[in-house]
Design a protein around this motif. Structure first.
Motif, PDB file in Angstrom:
ATOM      1  N   LYS A  35       0.835  -1.204   0.000  1.00  0.00           N
ATOM      2  CA  LYS A  35       0.000   0.000   0.000  1.00  0.00           C
ATOM      3  C   LYS A  35       0.869   1.252   0.000  1.00  0.00           C
ATOM      4  CE  LYS A  35      -3.904   2.132   2.411  1.00  0.00           C
ATOM      5  NZ  LYS A  35      -4.443   2.660   1.187  1.00  0.00           N
ATOM      6  N   ASP A  36       0.568   2.165  -0.935  1.00  0.00           N
ATOM      7  CA  ASP A  36       1.270   3.445  -1.071  1.00  0.00           C
ATOM      8  C   ASP A  36       2.757   3.286  -1.373  1.00  0.00           C
ATOM      9  OD1 ASP A  36      -1.127   4.823  -0.555  1.00  0.00           O
ATOM     10  OD2 ASP A  36      -0.786   4.711   1.611  1.00  0.00           O
ATOM     11  N   ARG A  37       3.108   2.201  -2.049  1.00  0.00           N
ATOM     12  CA  ARG A  37       4.512   1.943  -2.394  1.00  0.00           C
ATOM     13  C   ARG A  37       4.658   1.674  -3.888  1.00  0.00           C
ATOM     14  NH1 ARG A  37       6.363  -1.859   2.634  1.00  0.00           N
ATOM     15  NH2 ARG A  37       5.776  -0.360   4.224  1.00  0.00           N
ATOM     16  N   VAL A  38       5.864   1.871  -4.368  1.00  0.00           N
ATOM     17  CA  VAL A  38       6.204   1.490  -5.738  1.00  0.00           C
ATOM     18  C   VAL A  38       6.594   0.025  -5.699  1.00  0.00           C
ATOM     19  CG1 VAL A  38       7.823   1.834  -7.630  1.00  0.00           C
ATOM     20  CG2 VAL A  38       6.976   3.810  -6.341  1.00  0.00           C
ATOM     21  N   ALA A  39       5.969  -0.782  -6.531  1.00  0.00           N
ATOM     22  CA  ALA A  39       6.229  -2.221  -6.555  1.00  0.00           C
ATOM     23  C   ALA A  39       7.081  -2.575  -7.775  1.00  0.00           C
ATOM     24  CB  ALA A  39       4.920  -3.001  -6.602  1.00  0.00           C
ATOM     25  N   ILE A  40       8.061  -3.434  -7.543  1.00  0.00           N
ATOM     26  CA  ILE A  40       8.922  -3.914  -8.622  1.00  0.00           C
ATOM     27  C   ILE A  40       8.805  -5.429  -8.668  1.00  0.00           C
ATOM     28  CG2 ILE A  40      11.255  -4.028  -9.551  1.00  0.00           C
ATOM     29  CD1 ILE A  40      11.855  -1.473  -7.875  1.00  0.00           C
ATOM     30  N   LEU A  41       8.204  -5.943  -9.734  1.00  0.00           N
ATOM     31  CA  LEU A  41       8.097  -7.390  -9.933  1.00  0.00           C
ATOM     32  C   LEU A  41       9.418  -7.889 -10.506  1.00  0.00           C
ATOM     33  CD1 LEU A  41       4.595  -7.709 -11.625  1.00  0.00           C
ATOM     34  CD2 LEU A  41       5.288  -8.818  -9.514  1.00  0.00           C
ATOM     35  N   VAL A  42       9.979  -8.934  -9.932  1.00  0.00           N
ATOM     36  CA  VAL A  42      11.227  -9.515 -10.415  1.00  0.00           C
ATOM     37  C   VAL A  42      10.940 -10.960 -10.800  1.00  0.00           C
ATOM     38  CG1 VAL A  42      13.613 -10.104  -9.818  1.00  0.00           C
ATOM     39  CG2 VAL A  42      12.572  -8.030  -8.878  1.00  0.00           C
ATOM     40  N   ASP A  43      11.292 -11.334 -12.041  1.00  0.00           N
ATOM     41  CA  ASP A  43      11.050 -12.709 -12.491  1.00  0.00           C
ATOM     42  C   ASP A  43      12.135 -13.105 -13.478  1.00  0.00           C
ATOM     43  OD1 ASP A  43       9.807 -15.176 -12.699  1.00  0.00           O
ATOM     44  OD2 ASP A  43       7.858 -14.362 -13.246  1.00  0.00           O
ATOM     45  N   ASP A  44      12.276 -14.416 -13.661  1.00  0.00           N
ATOM     46  CA  ASP A  44      13.321 -14.905 -14.566  1.00  0.00           C
ATOM     47  C   ASP A  44      12.913 -14.785 -16.022  1.00  0.00           C
ATOM     48  OD1 ASP A  44      11.410 -16.903 -14.308  1.00  0.00           O
ATOM     49  OD2 ASP A  44      12.843 -18.528 -14.298  1.00  0.00           O
ATOM     50  N   MET A  45      11.652 -15.014 -16.328  1.00  0.00           N
ATOM     51  CA  MET A  45      11.233 -14.884 -17.719  1.00  0.00           C
ATOM     52  C   MET A  45       9.739 -14.652 -17.812  1.00  0.00           C
ATOM     53  SD  MET A  45      11.223 -18.524 -19.624  1.00  0.00           S
ATOM     54  CE  MET A  45      10.158 -19.778 -18.978  1.00  0.00           C
ATOM     55  N   ALA A  46       9.355 -14.062 -18.947  1.00  0.00           N
ATOM     56  CA  ALA A  46       7.940 -13.859 -19.222  1.00  0.00           C
ATOM     57  C   ALA A  46       7.701 -14.267 -20.665  1.00  0.00           C
ATOM     58  CB  ALA A  46       7.549 -12.409 -18.996  1.00  0.00           C
ATOM     59  N   ASP A  47       6.765 -15.183 -20.860  1.00  0.00           N
ATOM     60  CA  ASP A  47       6.451 -15.670 -22.201  1.00  0.00           C
ATOM     61  C   ASP A  47       5.192 -14.970 -22.707  1.00  0.00           C
ATOM     62  OD1 ASP A  47       6.131 -17.066 -24.553  1.00  0.00           O
ATOM     63  OD2 ASP A  47       5.947 -19.030 -23.621  1.00  0.00           O
ATOM     64  N   THR A  48       4.025 -15.438 -22.329  1.00  0.00           N
ATOM     65  CA  THR A  48       2.781 -14.803 -22.780  1.00  0.00           C
ATOM     66  C   THR A  48       2.357 -13.665 -21.851  1.00  0.00           C
ATOM     67  OG1 THR A  48       1.405 -16.393 -21.589  1.00  0.00           O
ATOM     68  CG2 THR A  48       1.985 -16.924 -23.886  1.00  0.00           C
ATOM     69  N   TYR A  68       6.495  -1.770 -11.692  1.00  0.00           N
ATOM     70  CA  TYR A  68       7.521  -2.025 -12.706  1.00  0.00           C
ATOM     71  C   TYR A  68       7.777  -3.521 -12.729  1.00  0.00           C
ATOM     72  CZ  TYR A  68       8.611   2.964 -12.398  1.00  0.00           C
ATOM     73  OH  TYR A  68       8.542   4.329 -12.427  1.00  0.00           O
ATOM     74  N   ALA A  69       8.260  -4.038 -13.841  1.00  0.00           N
ATOM     75  CA  ALA A  69       8.684  -5.437 -13.919  1.00  0.00           C
ATOM     76  C   ALA A  69      10.126  -5.465 -14.394  1.00  0.00           C
ATOM     77  CB  ALA A  69       7.801  -6.230 -14.880  1.00  0.00           C
ATOM     78  N   ILE A  70      10.914  -6.333 -13.776  1.00  0.00           N
ATOM     79  CA  ILE A  70      12.294  -6.570 -14.198  1.00  0.00           C
ATOM     80  C   ILE A  70      12.406  -8.060 -14.480  1.00  0.00           C
ATOM     81  CG2 ILE A  70      14.715  -6.509 -13.552  1.00  0.00           C
ATOM     82  CD1 ILE A  70      14.077  -4.130 -11.770  1.00  0.00           C
ATOM     83  N   LEU A  71      12.741  -8.397 -15.725  1.00  0.00           N
ATOM     84  CA  LEU A  71      12.770  -9.787 -16.170  1.00  0.00           C
ATOM     85  C   LEU A  71      14.120 -10.112 -16.792  1.00  0.00           C
ATOM     86  CD1 LEU A  71       9.436  -9.478 -18.157  1.00  0.00           C
ATOM     87  CD2 LEU A  71       9.666 -10.356 -15.828  1.00  0.00           C
ATOM     88  N   THR A  72      14.593 -11.313 -16.535  1.00  0.00           N
ATOM     89  CA  THR A  72      15.838 -11.724 -17.180  1.00  0.00           C
ATOM     90  C   THR A  72      15.603 -11.969 -18.656  1.00  0.00           C
ATOM     91  OG1 THR A  72      16.555 -12.751 -15.117  1.00  0.00           O
ATOM     92  CG2 THR A  72      17.733 -13.368 -17.103  1.00  0.00           C
ATOM     93  N   HIS A  73      14.615 -12.765 -18.990  1.00  0.00           N
ATOM     94  CA  HIS A  73      14.349 -13.112 -20.385  1.00  0.00           C
ATOM     95  C   HIS A  73      12.929 -12.711 -20.770  1.00  0.00           C
ATOM     96  CE1 HIS A  73      17.979 -15.482 -20.065  1.00  0.00           C
ATOM     97  NE2 HIS A  73      17.442 -16.153 -19.069  1.00  0.00           N
ATOM     98  N   GLY A  74      12.812 -11.802 -21.723  1.00  0.00           N
ATOM     99  CA  GLY A  74      11.507 -11.408 -22.239  1.00  0.00           C
ATOM    100  C   GLY A  74      11.228 -12.160 -23.531  1.00  0.00           C
TER     101      GLY A  74
END
Length: 141
Positions: A35-48, A68-74
């Motif tokens: 709540k009331d924060r900036v969220a950063i999603l971290v994942d190894d890959m995103a396909d669909t 925001y999202a940070i992904l190793t492999h898009g």
């Protein structure tokens, strides 16, 4: 994620997902306060991108101000670009392990980080019998 949060001196939350079968999320549970924060999603890959887009919606519903999202492999196959464009992301940051020039033309949210130097250093260290784990705390620029 805990290692990244510790290095940045920030709190973290996590999203636990359960699958009944491959490529299909049955349930997603947010653990922690965004709540009331900036969220950063971290994942190894995103396909669909179904999972990360669902997660972004869950974070906004829980009160996150930005996601925001940070992904190793898009991989970004099938409906991925459409899903990202319609999701509440400020940006989706990926490495250049997969070329993204064409995808970036259709999605202004995609940003790319060049990791060629760190991969080259990892290869050099492996070739010379040096520690690769050193790179986890000493990233070459």
């Amino acid at each position: 994620v805990t290692s990244i949060a510790d290095r940045l001196n920030v709190e973290f939350a996590l999203i636990h997902k359960e699958r009944k079968k491959a490529n299909e999320v049955d349930r997603m549970v947010l653990v922690g306060d965004v709540k009331d924060r900036v969220a950063i999603l971290v994942d190894d890959m995103a396909d669909t991108c179904g999972t990360i887009c669902h997660a972004a919606d869950k974070l906004i519903d829980a009160g996150a101000t930005k996601v925001y999202a940070i992904l190793t492999h898009g991989i970004f196959s099938g409906p991925a670009i459409s899903r990202i464009n319609n999701a509440p992301f400020e940006a989706v940051v990926v490495t250049n392990t997969i070329p993204q020039e064409e995808k970036m033309k259709s999605c202004e949210k995609i940003q790319v980080i060049d990791i060629s130097m760190i991969l080259a250093e990892a290869i050099r260290r492996t070739h010379n019998g040096e520690s690769v784990s050193y790179l986890f705390s000493h990233v070459p620029l």
